[in-house]
Design a protein around this motif. Structure first.
Motif, PDB file in Angstrom:
ATOM      1  N   VAL A 182       0.862  -1.180   0.000  1.00  0.00           N
ATOM      2  CA  VAL A 182       0.000   0.000   0.000  1.00  0.00           C
ATOM      3  C   VAL A 182       0.894   1.224   0.000  1.00  0.00           C
ATOM      4  CG1 VAL A 182      -1.804   1.285   1.189  1.00  0.00           C
ATOM      5  CG2 VAL A 182      -1.853  -1.214   1.213  1.00  0.00           C
ATOM      6  N   ASN A 183       0.784   2.041  -1.043  1.00  0.00           N
ATOM      7  CA  ASN A 183       1.623   3.237  -1.200  1.00  0.00           C
ATOM      8  C   ASN A 183       3.102   2.901  -1.089  1.00  0.00           C
ATOM      9  OD1 ASN A 183      -0.793   4.759  -1.364  1.00  0.00           O
ATOM     10  ND2 ASN A 183      -0.871   4.919   0.868  1.00  0.00           N
ATOM     11  N   GLU A 187       4.557   0.554   0.602  1.00  0.00           N
ATOM     12  CA  GLU A 187       4.934  -0.121   1.848  1.00  0.00           C
ATOM     13  C   GLU A 187       4.369  -1.540   1.855  1.00  0.00           C
ATOM     14  OE1 GLU A 187       3.920   0.030   6.661  1.00  0.00           O
ATOM     15  OE2 GLU A 187       3.127   1.553   5.303  1.00  0.00           O
ATOM     16  N   ASP A 193      -5.359   5.630  -1.554  1.00  0.00           N
ATOM     17  CA  ASP A 193      -4.305   4.617  -1.463  1.00  0.00           C
ATOM     18  C   ASP A 193      -4.036   3.991  -2.826  1.00  0.00           C
ATOM     19  OD1 ASP A 193      -3.731   4.829   1.230  1.00  0.00           O
ATOM     20  OD2 ASP A 193      -4.976   3.130   1.844  1.00  0.00           O
ATOM     21  N   LYS A 194      -2.756   3.700  -3.065  1.00  0.00           N
ATOM     22  CA  LYS A 194      -2.330   2.947  -4.240  1.00  0.00           C
ATOM     23  C   LYS A 194      -1.949   1.543  -3.767  1.00  0.00           C
ATOM     24  CE  LYS A 194      -2.606   6.670  -6.795  1.00  0.00           C
ATOM     25  NZ  LYS A 194      -3.703   6.849  -7.782  1.00  0.00           N
ATOM     26  N   THR A 244      -6.353   1.625  -7.364  1.00  0.00           N
ATOM     27  CA  THR A 244      -6.498   2.850  -6.587  1.00  0.00           C
ATOM     28  C   THR A 244      -7.762   2.742  -5.731  1.00  0.00           C
ATOM     29  OG1 THR A 244      -5.431   4.127  -8.334  1.00  0.00           O
ATOM     30  CG2 THR A 244      -6.703   5.356  -6.700  1.00  0.00           C
TER      31      THR A 244
END
Length: 222
Positions: A151-152, A154, A202-203, A218
């Motif tokens: 996520v983003n 991480e 969030d990506k 997304t």
């Protein structure tokens, strides 16, 4: 309703039923304070929950404020079977992909407290993203594939299908005792530990094996 095709398979298949397995990794069961099951925990998602690589996970903020990601291996069924013995079960699989069992955790908890099914928490539109499928013939050992989710950028989840409590042959055989499995059925096989929240903007990216199947999404609230 239009047919929704399984992406990546040479033999065109439309998605039929979507079966999901809960608590199939011991550490995931523990992180949510659930008992390790003696038999597979089975639920379903509607086909309208399916979305694809490059799409969105859409969160209806009037219905849930706590949506979680659960990355897992998804298998597609390539032929009809009922009462399938474990010794033959792998021959029913046509492909493998990464998927995410998106879950409205607050809604799920409320449903569980009332002993109600999880369908509303698991089956909202876009709550079953899947990547492109790899043909079963190119997957050397589906019982030893890494599952990762970011996520983003991480890393949130990292596990291996070798840690599944119930193996693929066991799951397919078990399901086929209760329902006829058809070409185009999908089975979400459970998630390893590390599940966590998703919020607007969030990506999300997820991967099965070494570039065997991937997803990029997304998150958007509406």
């Amino acid at each position: 309703m239009r047919n929704i095709k399984i992406p990546g398979l040479a033999q065109t298949q439309s998605i039929n039923s979507v079966y999901c397995i809960g608590r199939n990794y011991a550490e995931h069961a523990k992180e949510l304070n659930n008992p390790i099951p003696a038999l597979p925990v089975v639920f379903t998602k509607p086909v309208t929950a399916i979305t694809f690589d490059g799409g969105e996970i859409i969160i209806p903020k009037n219905l849930t404020r706590d949506v979680h990601h659960e990355a897992e291996m998804v298998v597609s069924i390539g032929r009809t079977g009922r009462f399938v013995p474990e010794s033959e079960a792998m021959s029913y699989i046509s492909g493998y992909a990464i998927g995410i069992d998106v879950t409205a955790r607050d809604l799920q908890s409320a449903l569980k407290a009332k002993a109600h099914p999880w369908t509303l928490a698991k089956g909202m539109d876009t709550f079953a993203p899947i990547g492109n499928f790899a043909e079963a013939s190119v997957v050397e050992d589906p019982a030893d594939l890494s599952i990762s989710l970011f996520v983003n950028g991480e890393r949130r989840q990292h596990g291996n299908t070798s840690d599944m409590i119930f193996s693929l042959p066991a799951l397919i055989s078990f399901l086929s005792q209760y329902v006829t499995l058809h070409k185009g059925d999908l089975i979400f096989t459970g998630t390893p530990e590390g599940v966590g929240p998703l919020i607007h903007g969030d990506k999300v990216s997820a991967m099965l094996g070494k570039n065997l199947s991937s997803l990029r999404l997304t998150v958007r609230e509406i």
